[in-house]
Scaffold this motif. Structure first.
Motif, short mmCIF file in Angstrom:
data_model
loop_
_atom_site.label_atom_id
_atom_site.label_comp_id
_atom_site.label_asym_id
_atom_site.label_seq_id
_atom_site.Cartn_x
_atom_site.Cartn_y
_atom_site.Cartn_z
N GLY A 1 0.78 -1.22 0.00
CA GLY A 1 0.00 0.00 0.00
C GLY A 1 0.81 1.28 0.00
N MET A 2 2.12 1.17 0.03
CA MET A 2 2.96 2.37 0.08
C MET A 2 3.15 3.01 -1.28
N VAL A 3 3.43 4.32 -1.25
CA VAL A 3 3.93 5.05 -2.41
C VAL A 3 5.43 5.19 -2.23
N VAL A 4 6.20 4.72 -3.20
CA VAL A 4 7.66 4.64 -3.07
C VAL A 4 8.32 5.59 -4.07
N GLY A 5 9.25 6.38 -3.59
CA GLY A 5 10.05 7.23 -4.46
C GLY A 5 11.28 6.49 -4.93
N LEU A 6 11.53 6.52 -6.24
CA LEU A 6 12.63 5.78 -6.83
C LEU A 6 13.73 6.75 -7.28
N GLY A 7 14.93 6.54 -6.76
CA GLY A 7 16.06 7.35 -7.16
C GLY A 7 16.71 6.81 -8.42
N THR A 8 17.92 7.29 -8.69
CA THR A 8 18.63 6.88 -9.89
C THR A 8 20.02 6.37 -9.52
N GLY A 9 20.67 5.77 -10.50
CA GLY A 9 22.00 5.22 -10.28
C GLY A 9 21.94 3.70 -10.17
N ALA B 1 9.29 12.89 0.51
CA ALA B 1 9.03 11.62 1.18
C ALA B 1 9.03 11.75 2.70
N LYS B 2 8.16 10.97 3.35
CA LYS B 2 8.18 10.92 4.81
C LYS B 2 9.52 10.38 5.30
N ILE C 1 1.52 12.31 -0.99
CA ILE C 1 2.71 12.07 -0.17
C ILE C 1 3.44 10.84 -0.69
N ILE C 2 4.74 10.81 -0.49
CA ILE C 2 5.55 9.61 -0.75
C ILE C 2 5.91 9.02 0.61
N ASP C 3 5.62 7.75 0.81
CA ASP C 3 5.87 7.13 2.11
C ASP C 3 7.35 6.92 2.37
N VAL D 1 7.01 6.54 -7.69
CA VAL D 1 7.28 7.79 -8.38
C VAL D 1 8.75 7.80 -8.77
N GLY D 2 9.02 7.85 -10.06
CA GLY D 2 10.40 7.84 -10.53
C GLY D 2 10.98 9.24 -10.59
N ALA D 3 12.26 9.37 -10.21
CA ALA D 3 12.90 10.68 -10.21
C ALA D 3 13.30 11.12 -11.61
N ASN D 4 13.46 10.18 -12.52
CA ASN D 4 13.81 10.56 -13.89
C ASN D 4 13.30 9.51 -14.87
N TYR D 5 13.57 9.74 -16.13
CA TYR D 5 13.09 8.85 -17.19
C TYR D 5 13.61 7.43 -16.98
#
Length: 294
Positions: A67-75, A160-161, A125-127, A100-104
């Motif tokens: 159920g979480m919203v996750v922010g995705l970084g790069t690298g 993000a929280k 919000i991003i969890d 949610v992706g930080a870039n393409y």
């Protein structure tokens, strides 16, 4: 010196993924300590680097709940975390997770591994967000932007929280700017005046050139990247971050202060890999070599 891990002689105390403060106390009793320079030098082979990154990815994704919203970084490390997240979703161990992706690139990887993505503007919000780093100091100040995606990375991470930074042992430094320059995203029309202002801040700026095309690197947002070296390092990251961002024409820079809620550090121990919180890692490094008690 006996019982000490020095610059060129790397002998790590035996530990495992369940390393705790109790085990760090055991290290102190045995008179063991880590040199920050030695730690950085110990990631020598691609295989060793891959093992560290995969351990970080698995540890980080273990924090995600259904159920979480996750922010995705790069690298490269963040990419492995995306792969691990997709694996758990495919196995049914995680449900109703969106990202949610930080870039393409991160958005493409998410779709490739079966992670549903949403637009940042469509959520409240991003969890939790995961992100890699080029350098991190003992106070969780970060230096990012080797992939020229730092502007949106900072937006996602700050939204993000909980922002979890993934770092192998070579990324931990005493002072930012020790190895990497500061990436600065700049409006193309303002490049010359921005370069002059960066010099007044004590920096040595260089426009980043593309490797497989003629001309400069252009970000996902259509801007140029200037890599700024600071010969004396960055003693006050928050102040320099603010000063660079105040230059008209600057979109964002790669210094990140006050955003990371936790930093996971992977260290090599022979054939084993241990993941520690940054605070535990710092305790291990800062043990005096002549300490006989706790």
């Amino acid at each position: 010196m006996e019982g000490t891990i020095c610059f060129n002689s790397l002998v790590y105390p035996k530990t495992n993924h369940s390393t705790s403060l109790r085990k760090l106390t055991d290290f102190k009793k045995r008179g063991l300590s880590l040199s920050i320079s030695a730690v950085a030098q110990n990631v020598a082979t691609p295989e060793a680097q891959d093992a560290l990154k995969r351990a970080l990815a698995k540890k980080a994704v273990g924090l995600v709940k259904s159920g979480m919203v996750v922010g995705l970084g790069t690298g490269s490390t963040a990419s492995l975390a995306i792969e691990e997240l997709g694996r758990l979703i495919k196995q049914g161990k995680l449900k109703d997770v969106v990202a949610v992706g930080a870039n393409y690139q991160s958005r493409v990887l998410a779709r490739q591994f079966g992670v549903k993505t949403v637009d940042l503007n469509d959520i409240n919000i991003i969890d939790i967000a995961f992100d890699g780093v080029d350098e991190v100091d003992f106070n969780k100040n970060l230096l990012k932007g080797g992939g020229a995606a730092h502007t949106m990375q900072k937006v996602v991470d700050s939204f993000a929280k909980e922002c979890v930074i993934l770092a192998d042992q070579s990324k931990v430094v005493l002072q930012l700017g020790s190895t990497f320059p500061v990436p600065v995203e700049v409006l193309p029309a303002a490049i010359s005046p921005v370069l002059r202002r960066l010099i007044t801040l004590g920096g040595v700026p260089e426009i980043r050139s593309a490797l497989r095309k003629d001309g400069p690197v252009i970000t996902d947002l259509g801007n140029m990247v200037v890599d700024v070296s600071f010969p004396n390092g960055i003693p006050n990251p928050a102040d320099l971050e603010m000063r660079i961002n105040m230059i008209p024409g600057v979109v964002e820079n790669g210094i990140v202060s006050g955003i990371a809620t936790s930093v996971l550090v992977a260290i090599q121990d022979g054939d084993n890999v241990t993941v520690l919180d940054l605070e535990e890692f710092v305790k291990l490094i800062n043990v005096p070599t002549n300490e006989n008690s706790v």
